[in-house]
Design a protein around this motif. Structure first.
Motif, mmCIF file in Angstrom:
data_model
loop_
_atom_site.group_PDB
_atom_site.id
_atom_site.type_symbol
_atom_site.label_atom_id
_atom_site.label_comp_id
_atom_site.label_asym_id
_atom_site.label_seq_id
_atom_site.Cartn_x
_atom_site.Cartn_y
_atom_site.Cartn_z
ATOM 1 N N GLU A 222 25.923 -39.495 17.718
ATOM 2 C CA GLU A 222 26.508 -38.736 18.826
ATOM 3 C C GLU A 222 25.421 -38.488 19.872
ATOM 4 O O GLU A 222 24.386 -37.890 19.570
ATOM 5 C CB GLU A 222 27.076 -37.405 18.330
ATOM 6 C CG GLU A 222 28.245 -37.564 17.365
ATOM 7 C CD GLU A 222 28.755 -36.227 16.850
ATOM 8 O OE1 GLU A 222 28.153 -35.188 17.208
ATOM 9 O OE2 GLU A 222 29.735 -36.224 16.088
ATOM 10 N N SER A 223 25.645 -38.963 21.075
ATOM 11 C CA SER A 223 24.651 -38.795 22.134
ATOM 12 C C SER A 223 24.526 -37.327 22.506
ATOM 13 O O SER A 223 25.487 -36.559 22.400
ATOM 14 C CB SER A 223 25.060 -39.607 23.364
ATOM 15 O OG SER A 223 25.140 -40.974 23.054
ATOM 16 N N ARG A 224 23.317 -36.936 22.925
ATOM 17 C CA ARG A 224 23.148 -35.554 23.381
ATOM 18 C C ARG A 224 22.108 -35.528 24.502
ATOM 19 O O ARG A 224 21.181 -36.338 24.547
ATOM 20 C CB ARG A 224 22.729 -34.643 22.240
ATOM 21 C CG ARG A 224 21.286 -34.767 21.780
ATOM 22 C CD ARG A 224 20.976 -33.776 20.659
ATOM 23 N NE ARG A 224 19.564 -33.753 20.308
ATOM 24 C CZ ARG A 224 18.958 -34.647 19.551
ATOM 25 N NH1 ARG A 224 19.656 -35.663 19.048
ATOM 26 N NH2 ARG A 224 17.676 -34.557 19.291
ATOM 27 N N GLY A 225 22.302 -34.595 25.404
ATOM 28 C CA GLY A 225 21.364 -34.405 26.503
ATOM 29 C C GLY A 225 20.542 -33.149 26.276
ATOM 30 O O GLY A 225 21.069 -32.137 25.803
ATOM 31 N N VAL A 226 19.248 -33.235 26.580
ATOM 32 C CA VAL A 226 18.350 -32.095 26.373
ATOM 33 C C VAL A 226 17.557 -31.841 27.659
ATOM 34 O O VAL A 226 16.919 -32.761 28.184
ATOM 35 C CB VAL A 226 17.353 -32.380 25.223
ATOM 36 C CG1 VAL A 226 16.387 -31.216 25.055
ATOM 37 C CG2 VAL A 226 18.102 -32.650 23.927
ATOM 38 N N PRO A 227 17.597 -30.618 28.185
ATOM 39 C CA PRO A 227 16.795 -30.304 29.370
ATOM 40 C C PRO A 227 15.313 -30.236 29.014
ATOM 41 O O PRO A 227 14.947 -29.763 27.943
ATOM 42 C CB PRO A 227 17.328 -28.931 29.808
ATOM 43 C CG PRO A 227 17.897 -28.338 28.556
ATOM 44 C CD PRO A 227 18.427 -29.474 27.735
ATOM 45 N N VAL A 228 14.482 -30.716 29.912
ATOM 46 C CA VAL A 228 13.028 -30.723 29.687
ATOM 47 C C VAL A 228 12.340 -30.139 30.922
ATOM 48 O O VAL A 228 12.757 -30.359 32.064
ATOM 49 C CB VAL A 228 12.516 -32.156 29.424
ATOM 50 C CG1 VAL A 228 11.014 -32.170 29.208
ATOM 51 C CG2 VAL A 228 13.215 -32.755 28.207
ATOM 52 N N TYR A 229 11.281 -29.391 30.669
ATOM 53 C CA TYR A 229 10.525 -28.731 31.736
ATOM 54 C C TYR A 229 10.069 -29.749 32.786
ATOM 55 O O TYR A 229 9.602 -30.838 32.444
ATOM 56 C CB TYR A 229 9.325 -28.024 31.119
ATOM 57 C CG TYR A 229 8.521 -27.151 32.065
ATOM 58 C CD1 TYR A 229 9.146 -26.312 32.991
ATOM 59 C CD2 TYR A 229 7.130 -27.159 32.018
ATOM 60 C CE1 TYR A 229 8.413 -25.519 33.829
ATOM 61 C CE2 TYR A 229 6.376 -26.353 32.862
ATOM 62 C CZ TYR A 229 7.025 -25.529 33.774
ATOM 63 O OH TYR A 229 6.287 -24.743 34.614
ATOM 64 N N ILE A 230 10.197 -29.388 34.044
ATOM 65 C CA ILE A 230 9.931 -30.305 35.140
ATOM 66 C C ILE A 230 8.514 -30.890 35.107
ATOM 67 O O ILE A 230 8.300 -32.062 35.429
ATOM 68 C CB ILE A 230 10.189 -29.615 36.512
ATOM 69 C CG1 ILE A 230 10.034 -30.635 37.644
ATOM 70 C CG2 ILE A 230 9.280 -28.410 36.704
ATOM 71 C CD1 ILE A 230 10.469 -30.104 38.994
ATOM 72 N N LYS A 231 7.521 -30.105 34.677
ATOM 73 C CA LYS A 231 6.153 -30.606 34.665
ATOM 74 C C LYS A 231 5.970 -31.712 33.628
ATOM 75 O O LYS A 231 5.151 -32.624 33.810
ATOM 76 C CB LYS A 231 5.173 -29.460 34.415
ATOM 77 C CG LYS A 231 5.046 -28.508 35.596
ATOM 78 C CD LYS A 231 3.933 -27.491 35.378
ATOM 79 C CE LYS A 231 3.771 -26.585 36.602
ATOM 80 N NZ LYS A 231 2.683 -25.592 36.425
#
Length: 339
Positions: A222-231
């Motif tokens: 199952e695909s999932r999206g994860v937010p990551v810090y911009i830096k």
């Protein structure tokens, strides 16, 4: 299609997905999807015959990484392969469960003398899936004898995560080793991605504008999206630019055409900087633990890690209690009337 269970598969291109879907539906329409070759079932007499048949015809449809079950299939083939299916009993399987539990682990791990409960359970469930298939779909046996076999208790999860000092040591050591390992470990600690998910990450899976990683090659399919810090996204982009990586796998060795093996380099750095009892998978525990300590709820952590159930996330529950206590105290202070 009516009469068939849903089938799932992941593709890089929509056209490939459509072609596969149409092919499967055509086979279902003609009644050939999953149908064994005429007379082939009649040749299944022993446990080995059944395992061979399952491994060839059914396992590729059920599992994305069939090869990880091979060692388990081979073990059962070696122990009871010549036993006729009709002679397999719960009592027999219990005896072999006990033999399995007294065997040394295939690889030395934390000085374990015997196979762990978790490993024994995997072997039992691997054979149980095959026997259930023989019962429900092939109708070769009346019941699955593994259902009556007691399973050892599941090992309690141990959460090992990096302290602040350890995190700094590890990241510094990785950066000194190579820019590639540095980026890889940063993504591991700050996205919670599994080793295989990160290794197979593609440029196309990174949303640079919205600072998101999209894991498509996951354990649960199952695909999932994860937010990551911009830096961190900026560091990743610099790495891609410096190495002229514009598409495809991020951690691909262009000279050999193979994906880099980074676990060995990671283990070498861990040993060099003196961090004890820390595996690569513990980077995932670190990510989850940091989330819990900073106020994330278990449901949020579960979604970000791609867990199938909230129960898997319970090992981080104790880390959320301090935050929960603060919330309760603050709510009470703000609403309690001294009357």
């Amino acid at each position: 299609k009516k009469g068939y269970k849903p089938e799932y598969k992941t593709f890089d291109k929509k056209t490939e997905a459509k072609d596969w879907g149409q092919d499967v539906e055509t086979q279902m329409k003609h009644g050939t999807w999953g149908k064994p070759i005429e007379g082939e079932i009649d040749t299944i007499q022993t446990v080995k015959d059944l395992i061979d048949y399952f491994e060839e015809h059914e396992a590729p449809r059920r599992y994305t990484k069939v090869e990880k079950y091979k060692v388990m299939y081979d073990w059962w083939r070696d122990k009871i392969g010549n036993v006729p299916l009709s002679d397999v009993t719960s009592s027999m399987l219990t005896q072999y469960k006990n033999i399995l539990a007294k065997e040394a682990p295939s690889k030395p791990y934390k000085e374990h003398e015997y196979k762990s409960n978790s490993t024994v359970r995997k072997y039992l469930f691997a054979l149980s899936a095959i026997l259930s298939y023989a019962e429900s779909e092939l109708e070769l046996i009346n019941k699955n004898p593994m259902k009556k076999v007691g399973k050892p208790e599941k090992s309690k999860g141990v959460v090992r995560f990096l302290s602040d000092d350890e995190r700094k040591l590890l990241i510094k050591g990785c950066k000194e080793y190579s820019e590639r390992l540095y980026i890889f470990v940063l993504l591991a600690i700050y996205s919670g991605g599994r080793y295989s998910e990160l290794l197979t990450l593609k440029v196309e899976n990174v949303d640079f504008e919205n600072c998101m990683l999209h894991f498509t090659n996951t354990k649960n399919n199952e695909s999932r999206g994860v937010p990551v810090y911009i830096k961190i996204i900026e560091k990743l982009k610099n790495y891609l630019d410096q190495n002229d990586i514009t598409d495809g796998y991020i951690f691909l060795n262009k000279e050999t055409g193979n994906i880099y093996y980074l676990k060995g380099a990671f283990e070498a750095v861990v040993k060099k900087v003196g961090i004890k009892n820390f595996r690569f998978h513990d980077c995932r525990h670190t990510y989850a633990s940091y989330l819990a300590q900073n106020g994330a709820e278990l449901l949020e952590i579960s979604i970000l890690l791609g867990h199938k159930s909230l129960q898997q996330t319970q090992i981080y529950a104790h880390l959320t209690r301090k935050h929960t206590a603060k919330v309760v105290r603050k709510m009470t202070a703000n609403t309690f009337d001294d009357i």
